[in-house]
Structures are given as C-alpha cells and as structure tokens.
Design a protein around this motif. Structure first.
Motif, PDB file in Angstrom:
ATOM      1  N   GLY A 269       0.796  -1.214   0.000  1.00  0.00           N
ATOM      2  CA  GLY A 269       0.000   0.000   0.000  1.00  0.00           C
ATOM      3  C   GLY A 269       0.832   1.269   0.000  1.00  0.00           C
TER       4      GLY A 269
ATOM      5  N   LYS B 258       2.595   7.287   1.108  1.00  0.00           N
ATOM      6  CA  LYS B 258       1.212   6.863   0.915  1.00  0.00           C
ATOM      7  C   LYS B 258       0.346   8.115   0.916  1.00  0.00           C
ATOM      8  CE  LYS B 258      -2.191   3.609   2.717  1.00  0.00           C
ATOM      9  NZ  LYS B 258      -2.490   2.629   3.752  1.00  0.00           N
ATOM     10  N   ASP B 259      -0.621   8.153   0.017  1.00  0.00           N
ATOM     11  CA  ASP B 259      -1.523   9.303  -0.070  1.00  0.00           C
ATOM     12  C   ASP B 259      -2.918   8.760  -0.323  1.00  0.00           C
ATOM     13  OD1 ASP B 259      -2.906  11.631  -0.562  1.00  0.00           O
ATOM     14  OD2 ASP B 259      -1.451  12.431  -1.995  1.00  0.00           O
ATOM     15  N   ASP B 260      -3.775   8.810   0.711  1.00  0.00           N
ATOM     16  CA  ASP B 260      -5.134   8.281   0.562  1.00  0.00           C
ATOM     17  C   ASP B 260      -6.119   9.358   0.103  1.00  0.00           C
ATOM     18  OD1 ASP B 260      -5.609   9.830   2.806  1.00  0.00           O
ATOM     19  OD2 ASP B 260      -5.940   8.131   4.153  1.00  0.00           O
TER      20      ASP B 260
END
Length: 190
Positions: A46, A57-59
């Motif tokens: 992820g 990580k960039d949601d």
C-alpha cells in the motif's frame, strides 16, 4: 516447514549476527527482517518508494511520510499527537512541545540528564539556562533551546525511535505558496 538451501557464504554472513548457543538460522533471519522493516527498507504493502520529502502513501485525505525522509515542515500546524498511546491536548500540539514530551518520556523511562545529553543533537545544557530561547526542564535538570519545526520534529522522532516509543503526528500545511504542500494534511508515525 519448507527446506531452504543457503550458500556457505550466506551462512558465514548470518553467523556474524547470531548469538552463540541461542540463535537458529530462523531467529537470525527474523531479527534481520525486523531491522529492515523497522527502517523502511522493504516496500510496505500500500506504499510506494518516495523521493526526498515525498509521501510514501496518499489516501487523498492525508499524506503519510517516512519520518526519516520528511518534507519541509515550515508553515505547518500540528492538530493531533499521540505518544505511547497518550493523545496530547489541543493546546499541546506544537513541534517544540512534542520534542519536550519525548525528552520527558525518555527521562521517565530511565534516561538520566547525562544520558540524554549524549542523545540530543539540538542545543541544550545540563542545568538551568533561560536566555537565548532556552527552556529549563526542572524535572530532568536540562535546558533545551526552542527549535524551528524541522529540528524539533527531527529531534522528537530520532529520540522516539531510539527509545522504541510509538509516536503519531498529524499536521496541516498552511495555505501559503511557500509551504511544501499548501493546504494539505500530512502524518508521521513510528
């Protein structure tokens, strides 16, 4: 349990990390993997490899950064901090306050002023010093000079990592063109 062939060269290398009469090949390999994972050497599901100061990580709502590879933190406002499971009150969510809290936690976990003297890289002095932006931490016997956001962050996270503390910090860049990610939210976790 699968059988794995290991070259003689690899066996010799693994033996350098083994505790005699304690470790097996499996325990040595586990310890090496733990160290690699702790230092973010392997890709974590992820996440993606990141360049200097880029999120791993960039949601869409929050950018997660590797604390060892941070962006510039100037023009940020911290809004949530959790150290060893304790969430800070809203009035204590400043980079310097985080640094002071980690130093206090290290002291509560047995580090003396002399030992902390060896672990700190920010300007500090054993004993009371109150000029030039120093804050005296009476409970420890150390004076620590106030830092900019980048240095306070780095000191807090390096000491937390050394002490094996958990530390989560959520922050937001102000809507300024000189901010690294204007009006974006970021996080560090260890």
């Amino acid at each position: 349990m699968p059988n794995v062939d290991i070259s003689e060269n690899t066996v010799v290398r693994l033996q350098k990390f083994a505790k005699p009469l304690v470790d097996t090949f499996d325990t040595v390999i586990q310890r090496l993997l733990d160290a690699y994972e702790e230092n973010d050497v392997f890709d974590i599901p992820g996440t993606k490899p990141a360049g200097p100061g880029q999120p791993i990580k960039d949601d869409g709502a929050t950018k997660l950064f590797n604390w060892r590879n941070p962006p510039v933190l100037a023009h940020t406002t911290v809004y949530q901090v959790t150290l060893n499971g304790e969430t800070f009150s809203k009035g204590d969510t400043y980079w310097n306050t985080i640094m002071y809290a980690v130093i206090r936690a290290a002291h509560k976990h047995g580090k003396t002023a002399e030992q902390l003297n060896q672990l700190l890289f920010v300007n500090h002095a054993i004993g009371m010093k109150t000029d030039n932006g120093y804050k005296f931490m009476n409970d420890i016997g150390l004076s620590i000079q106030g830092q900019n956001s980048d240095n306070a962050f780095r000191q807090a996270f390096e000491l937390a990592a050394h002490m094996k503390f958990t530390l989560e910090v959520f922050f937001r860049w102000q809507n300024k063109p000189e901010a690294a990610f204007p009006n974006e939210t970021g996080a560090f976790t260890i």
